[in-house]
Design a protein around this motif. Structure first.
Motif, PDB file in Angstrom:
ATOM      1  N   ARG A  97       0.831  -1.213   0.000  1.00  0.00           N
ATOM      2  CA  ARG A  97       0.000   0.000   0.000  1.00  0.00           C
ATOM      3  C   ARG A  97       0.866   1.264   0.000  1.00  0.00           C
ATOM      4  NH1 ARG A  97      -0.209  -1.958   5.070  1.00  0.00           N
ATOM      5  NH2 ARG A  97       0.656  -0.540   6.624  1.00  0.00           N
ATOM      6  N   VAL A  98       2.081   1.179   0.524  1.00  0.00           N
ATOM      7  CA  VAL A  98       3.009   2.315   0.476  1.00  0.00           C
ATOM      8  C   VAL A  98       3.499   2.504  -0.956  1.00  0.00           C
ATOM      9  CG1 VAL A  98       5.289   3.139   1.217  1.00  0.00           C
ATOM     10  CG2 VAL A  98       3.716   2.084   2.882  1.00  0.00           C
ATOM     11  N   LEU A  99       3.860   1.401  -1.579  1.00  0.00           N
ATOM     12  CA  LEU A  99       4.301   1.423  -2.973  1.00  0.00           C
ATOM     13  C   LEU A  99       3.224   2.051  -3.856  1.00  0.00           C
ATOM     14  CD1 LEU A  99       6.953   0.159  -4.208  1.00  0.00           C
ATOM     15  CD2 LEU A  99       5.526  -1.738  -4.977  1.00  0.00           C
ATOM     16  N   GLU A 100       1.981   1.660  -3.624  1.00  0.00           N
ATOM     17  CA  GLU A 100       0.869   2.211  -4.423  1.00  0.00           C
ATOM     18  C   GLU A 100       0.635   3.677  -4.093  1.00  0.00           C
ATOM     19  OE1 GLU A 100      -2.826   0.266  -5.068  1.00  0.00           O
ATOM     20  OE2 GLU A 100      -1.808  -1.024  -6.509  1.00  0.00           O
ATOM     21  N   ALA A 101       0.784   4.035  -2.814  1.00  0.00           N
ATOM     22  CA  ALA A 101       0.599   5.427  -2.412  1.00  0.00           C
ATOM     23  C   ALA A 101       1.645   6.310  -3.086  1.00  0.00           C
ATOM     24  CB  ALA A 101       0.673   5.555  -0.893  1.00  0.00           C
ATOM     25  N   GLU A 102       2.796   5.718  -3.401  1.00  0.00           N
ATOM     26  CA  GLU A 102       3.853   6.461  -4.093  1.00  0.00           C
ATOM     27  C   GLU A 102       3.650   6.441  -5.612  1.00  0.00           C
ATOM     28  OE1 GLU A 102       7.252   5.479  -0.673  1.00  0.00           O
ATOM     29  OE2 GLU A 102       7.360   4.518  -2.636  1.00  0.00           O
ATOM     30  N   GLY A 103       2.543   5.822  -6.037  1.00  0.00           N
ATOM     31  CA  GLY A 103       2.214   5.854  -7.465  1.00  0.00           C
ATOM     32  C   GLY A 103       2.724   4.671  -8.268  1.00  0.00           C
ATOM     33  N   PHE A 104       3.375   3.733  -7.591  1.00  0.00           N
ATOM     34  CA  PHE A 104       3.889   2.550  -8.299  1.00  0.00           C
ATOM     35  C   PHE A 104       2.843   1.439  -8.334  1.00  0.00           C
ATOM     36  CE2 PHE A 104       7.724   4.855  -7.772  1.00  0.00           C
ATOM     37  CZ  PHE A 104       8.573   4.413  -8.774  1.00  0.00           C
ATOM     38  N   ARG A 105       2.962   0.606  -9.353  1.00  0.00           N
ATOM     39  CA  ARG A 105       2.096  -0.559  -9.482  1.00  0.00           C
ATOM     40  C   ARG A 105       2.970  -1.764  -9.798  1.00  0.00           C
ATOM     41  NH1 ARG A 105      -0.433   2.744  -7.747  1.00  0.00           N
ATOM     42  NH2 ARG A 105      -2.376   3.729  -8.362  1.00  0.00           N
ATOM     43  N   LEU A 106       2.470  -2.945  -9.460  1.00  0.00           N
ATOM     44  CA  LEU A 106       3.220  -4.183  -9.715  1.00  0.00           C
ATOM     45  C   LEU A 106       2.339  -5.187 -10.452  1.00  0.00           C
ATOM     46  CD1 LEU A 106       5.334  -5.189  -6.576  1.00  0.00           C
ATOM     47  CD2 LEU A 106       6.075  -5.158  -8.951  1.00  0.00           C
ATOM     48  N   PRO A 107       1.864  -4.852 -11.647  1.00  0.00           N
ATOM     49  CA  PRO A 107       0.957  -5.783 -12.329  1.00  0.00           C
ATOM     50  C   PRO A 107       1.623  -7.134 -12.617  1.00  0.00           C
ATOM     51  CG  PRO A 107       1.735  -4.091 -13.833  1.00  0.00           C
ATOM     52  CD  PRO A 107       2.158  -3.667 -12.454  1.00  0.00           C
ATOM     53  N   VAL A 108       0.793  -8.138 -12.720  1.00  0.00           N
ATOM     54  CA  VAL A 108       1.257  -9.490 -13.035  1.00  0.00           C
ATOM     55  C   VAL A 108       1.458  -9.597 -14.550  1.00  0.00           C
ATOM     56  CG1 VAL A 108       0.678 -11.941 -12.943  1.00  0.00           C
ATOM     57  CG2 VAL A 108      -0.023 -10.428 -11.073  1.00  0.00           C
ATOM     58  N   LEU A 109       2.624 -10.002 -14.968  1.00  0.00           N
ATOM     59  CA  LEU A 109       2.903 -10.200 -16.398  1.00  0.00           C
ATOM     60  C   LEU A 109       2.699 -11.652 -16.802  1.00  0.00           C
ATOM     61  CD1 LEU A 109       6.188  -8.175 -17.040  1.00  0.00           C
ATOM     62  CD2 LEU A 109       3.822  -7.408 -17.088  1.00  0.00           C
ATOM     63  N   GLU A 110       2.970 -12.541 -15.864  1.00  0.00           N
ATOM     64  CA  GLU A 110       2.783 -13.960 -16.152  1.00  0.00           C
ATOM     65  C   GLU A 110       2.446 -14.688 -14.867  1.00  0.00           C
ATOM     66  OE1 GLU A 110       6.032 -16.017 -18.082  1.00  0.00           O
ATOM     67  OE2 GLU A 110       4.907 -17.898 -18.181  1.00  0.00           O
ATOM     68  N   LEU A 111       1.597 -15.677 -15.023  1.00  0.00           N
ATOM     69  CA  LEU A 111       1.139 -16.485 -13.893  1.00  0.00           C
ATOM     70  C   LEU A 111       1.246 -17.936 -14.288  1.00  0.00           C
ATOM     71  CD1 LEU A 111      -0.635 -17.022 -11.279  1.00  0.00           C
ATOM     72  CD2 LEU A 111      -2.607 -16.870 -12.820  1.00  0.00           C
ATOM     73  N   ASN A 112       1.765 -18.756 -13.391  1.00  0.00           N
ATOM     74  CA  ASN A 112       1.800 -20.186 -13.647  1.00  0.00           C
ATOM     75  C   ASN A 112       1.442 -20.927 -12.365  1.00  0.00           C
ATOM     76  OD1 ASN A 112       3.381 -22.984 -13.852  1.00  0.00           O
ATOM     77  ND2 ASN A 112       2.868 -22.244 -15.892  1.00  0.00           N
TER      78      ASN A 112
END
Lengths: 134, 134, 134, 134
Positions: free
Chosen positions: A46-61
């Protein structure tokens, strides 16, 4: 190496008519372990997101070895073997009654406030790097 | 080769706070295309289940190329390249506005009424085989 | 009065181990009918959101009369009996094979770009008012 | 009176693009508190199901007072004010940072192994009755 584990109990809502946990719900469980991992290094998602960053999933297995069902107690372990760069790779195992019931991985990109793939914030790299001493 | 496509519209319920469709929901979309595929060959999944068979997912893989969001119209294509045996392998592509936004596959096993991996019912093999003429 | 209906097919992912559609999933079905209603009056929900408005649910009520299950074809009808003001009240019925299987309602507030309850945009009131002629 | 509370942390998967927990997910949270309630009286829901009984939801009501979001820590309290008969009525409150953010109730029927509304198993009534002494 970074390693985190969380415990959870399969919800009734997470089952399907086959009588087991629906395979799509494992994605949320992996995510919970991932979120805990960021908590553990002191840089909550939530801190990372509050700083405007996102961590979308590129691949899932996900490899499903044995079904789990309502009320089963699971341990979800998340493991990051290499320090994060622009990309992040996390492996997971799900254990129930001492047996591995599923394994998988997710690959992620850091997206900066401008919406582009980018290096993570410097402080993130700093706190993470402590776990990858050579 | 067996090929089926369905159209769907991303539900608000399927989004997450990143503003896009949650990555875990793609599993249900793949499944909808899979279900349609069995309909198309005239052996609906509900018939297979009524006969005591199950088709659990053994492995799931999704590569996310571009995010999609609420109200986007998607086409989910499912492709079976080889005739089903004890196992089933299905590939998927998700297309939005003419662009492939995700790809993936699922591997399945047929589970018979006794709860064991087994060959699919003979009639299933018969109806499916028509699509894999050599 | 405003009245809209959509058709849908129960997804496997929407079932639970009781063998029926999970009761929590009806919320997404109501929402799909609600979204279609705004489409029908020519003021799609995505437009409303693009203008900074939100329509959060203030209250939800569902009465479950008969279970529905995988692959059932449902009709979800949404009915708005009174013109929207700051609040919105929508009733729903779910029909399967000619029988009403569930009924319910949602109450909503319009939230303006400043994050406060507010009257809907004027154009929204205008397009909606056509359906509530006296 | 029977009273149980559980703590949970809002999952990222449970949010929607409005930036809050999706209103439909509250149903699973109520259910988790309900499941814990049956655990607390020593008659777990999985035991009830193993004996062939079901507790489908007949009615659901939720009043949303304030939104909650990712990573929020919630307490879900379930309260049964009257001893169970053929029917069951449970009230819920959701609390976040000391404030009630939502309230609701569910009504249930006991369904026996023959698929019909029925009185709960005698042992269930016995263990539950201890909490409703006059």
């Amino acid at each position: 190496m970074l390693k985190t584990a969380i415990d959870l109990r399969v919800r009734y809502a997470e089952t399907d008519m086959m009588g087991f946990a629906y395979h799509g719900n494992y994605t949320a469980w992996f995510e919970m372990a991932r979120v805990q991992m960021l908590d553990d290094i002191g840089y909550p998602y939530r801190v990372l997101e509050a700083e405007g960053f996102r961590l979308p999933v590129l691949e899932l297995n996900i490899v499903y070895r044995k079904p789990v069902t309502f009320d089963d107690r699971l341990t979800i372990e998340a493991i990051m073997e290499n320090p994060p760069t622009i990309k992040l790779h996390i492996r997971y195992t799900i254990t129930c009654r001492g047996e591995i019931t599923a394994e998988g991985f997710t690959r992620h990109a850091f997206i900066n406030p401008a919406g582009r793939p980018a290096r993570p914030p410097k402080r993130f790299l700093d706190v993470a790097s402590r776990y990858f001493s050579d």
